[in-house]
Design a protein around this motif. Structure first.
Motif, mmCIF file in Angstrom:
data_model
loop_
_atom_site.group_PDB
_atom_site.id
_atom_site.type_symbol
_atom_site.label_atom_id
_atom_site.label_comp_id
_atom_site.label_asym_id
_atom_site.label_seq_id
_atom_site.Cartn_x
_atom_site.Cartn_y
_atom_site.Cartn_z
ATOM 1 N N GLU A 129 0.830 -1.188 0.000
ATOM 2 C CA GLU A 129 0.000 0.000 0.000
ATOM 3 C C GLU A 129 0.873 1.250 0.000
ATOM 4 O O GLU A 129 1.878 1.306 0.705
ATOM 5 N N ILE A 130 0.485 2.239 -0.814
ATOM 6 C CA ILE A 130 1.177 3.523 -0.842
ATOM 7 C C ILE A 130 0.373 4.495 0.019
ATOM 8 O O ILE A 130 -0.824 4.697 -0.224
ATOM 9 N N ASP A 131 1.020 5.048 1.019
ATOM 10 C CA ASP A 131 0.351 5.937 1.960
ATOM 11 C C ASP A 131 0.952 7.339 1.924
ATOM 12 O O ASP A 131 2.127 7.512 1.586
ATOM 13 N N LEU A 132 0.162 8.316 2.307
ATOM 14 C CA LEU A 132 0.619 9.691 2.466
ATOM 15 C C LEU A 132 0.430 10.094 3.921
ATOM 16 O O LEU A 132 -0.602 9.815 4.518
ATOM 17 N N ASN A 150 5.041 3.979 9.914
ATOM 18 C CA ASN A 150 5.772 4.401 11.113
ATOM 19 C C ASN A 150 4.842 4.533 12.310
ATOM 20 O O ASN A 150 5.182 5.146 13.306
ATOM 21 N N SER A 151 3.625 3.966 12.180
ATOM 22 C CA SER A 151 2.597 3.947 13.228
ATOM 23 C C SER A 151 1.926 5.301 13.440
ATOM 24 O O SER A 151 1.062 5.444 14.290
ATOM 25 N N TYR A 163 -2.666 8.123 5.291
ATOM 26 C CA TYR A 163 -3.849 8.110 4.452
ATOM 27 C C TYR A 163 -3.566 7.277 3.207
ATOM 28 O O TYR A 163 -2.575 7.496 2.515
ATOM 29 N N LYS A 164 -4.425 6.324 2.958
ATOM 30 C CA LYS A 164 -4.233 5.403 1.838
ATOM 31 C C LYS A 164 -4.412 6.110 0.504
ATOM 32 O O LYS A 164 -5.421 6.753 0.250
ATOM 33 N N LEU A 165 -3.406 5.979 -0.361
ATOM 34 C CA LEU A 165 -3.482 6.543 -1.700
ATOM 35 C C LEU A 165 -3.772 5.451 -2.724
ATOM 36 O O LEU A 165 -4.592 5.626 -3.622
ATOM 37 N N TYR A 166 -3.103 4.298 -2.578
ATOM 38 C CA TYR A 166 -3.221 3.241 -3.592
ATOM 39 C C TYR A 166 -2.719 1.927 -3.011
ATOM 40 O O TYR A 166 -1.821 1.915 -2.165
ATOM 41 N N VAL A 169 3.736 16.368 2.534
ATOM 42 C CA VAL A 169 3.388 14.980 2.808
ATOM 43 C C VAL A 169 4.611 14.085 2.672
ATOM 44 O O VAL A 169 5.534 14.379 1.904
ATOM 45 N N LYS A 170 4.616 13.021 3.427
ATOM 46 C CA LYS A 170 5.644 11.990 3.339
ATOM 47 C C LYS A 170 5.016 10.778 2.669
ATOM 48 O O LYS A 170 3.913 10.367 3.016
ATOM 49 N N VAL A 171 5.705 10.211 1.691
ATOM 50 C CA VAL A 171 5.217 9.040 0.973
ATOM 51 C C VAL A 171 5.851 7.801 1.589
ATOM 52 O O VAL A 171 7.067 7.749 1.784
ATOM 53 N N SER A 172 5.040 6.815 1.897
ATOM 54 C CA SER A 172 5.584 5.576 2.451
ATOM 55 C C SER A 172 4.902 4.376 1.806
ATOM 56 O O SER A 172 3.799 4.490 1.261
ATOM 57 N N VAL A 173 5.576 3.247 1.855
ATOM 58 C CA VAL A 173 5.048 2.002 1.303
ATOM 59 C C VAL A 173 5.114 0.943 2.383
ATOM 60 O O VAL A 173 6.128 0.800 3.061
ATOM 61 N N GLN A 174 4.050 0.193 2.562
ATOM 62 C CA GLN A 174 4.048 -0.854 3.567
ATOM 63 C C GLN A 174 3.312 -2.086 3.060
ATOM 64 O O GLN A 174 2.376 -1.985 2.277
ATOM 65 N N GLY A 175 3.772 -3.250 3.499
ATOM 66 C CA GLY A 175 3.105 -4.493 3.155
ATOM 67 C C GLY A 175 1.824 -4.614 3.953
ATOM 68 O O GLY A 175 1.747 -4.189 5.098
#
Length: 233
Positions: free
Chosen positions: A102-105, A161-162, A166-169, A215-221
């Protein structure tokens, strides 16, 4: 007569040049994006494999400073490299296994030094729009994975990072490959309630100047069961 006329022409020319320089200078200062540069973040998936997010910026995010409202069309067709954020997700998993990510902002505006010092205030999330483009196989027409949407309308989700994200994709992938993305962020001409975003307030003062949003872009399983069989939101 001719000398006076010639002198007037020269003076008017100088005046016009000064006006043009003033306008260009004002526009440049008024529409400024800043981006935070070459590093990558490794993340572990829940399966026997791994994936990594990479970007060619100073940091894994994008910021708006002193930006002006623009249309969705102009935002996603911009040639300004400061108006978008390119990143990639590379992964390697055994044949037959799949990874859902998931790509989050994350709204990190409060972390900006200019905001901490009081030089800038926060742009309302209801005025911010974002969109995500698939850059893995660039096509003549932009293959948008996420069409323009207000940041305030994104679904809240736990960030990697807990913190609040917000879910983008989200998507499911298999094998070994790399997915390339481009994130756009801008101030919409109207907010999420359909109200026009004012450039000037009632007193004629620039109402969106000295404001910022980052915004910070993060990716998580994420759990594979939470993702549809094909890519999608």
């Amino acid at each position: 007569m001719r000398k006076g006329s010639s002198k007037n022409v020269v003076l008017w020319t100088v005046a016009i040049i000064v006006v043009i320089i003033s306008i260009v200078g004002f526009s440049f200062a008024f529409f400024t994006y800043s981006r935070l540069s070459t590093t990558s973040t490794s993340l572990k998936g829940s399966l026997a494999g791994d994936f990594k997010m990479g970007f060619i910026e100073d940091n894994n995010g994008i910021s708006l400073n002193n930006a002006v409202p623009i249309s969705d069309e102009n935002a996603i067709n911009t040639k300004d490299e400061k108006a978008y954020f390119d990143f990639y997700v590379t992964y390697s998993f055994p044949e037959g296994s799949a990874l859902a990510y998931e790509i989050d902002l994350e709204n990190v505006t409060s972390n900006l030094e200019e905001v901490k010092s009081g030089k800038l205030s926060t742009i309302l999330p209801s005025r911010i729009k974002v969109a995500l483009e698939n850059r893995t196989k660039p096509l003549p027409e932009k293959p948008m994975l996420v069409n323009p949407i207000f940041f305030s309308m994104l679904q809240e989700t736990p960030a990697s990072n807990s913190h609040a994200g917000y879910k983008l994709y989200n998507t499911r992938v298999r094998g070994t490959s790399t997915d390339y993305y481009r994130l756009y962020m801008w101030i919409g001409e109207k907010d999420d309630k359909g109200e026009t975003v004012p450039i000037m307030d009632e007193e004629g003062v620039t109402s969106i100047k000295n404001q910022a949003f980052s915004v910070k872009v993060s990716v998580q399983g994420i759990g594979d069961a939470d993702i549809p069989d094909e890519r999608g939101d």
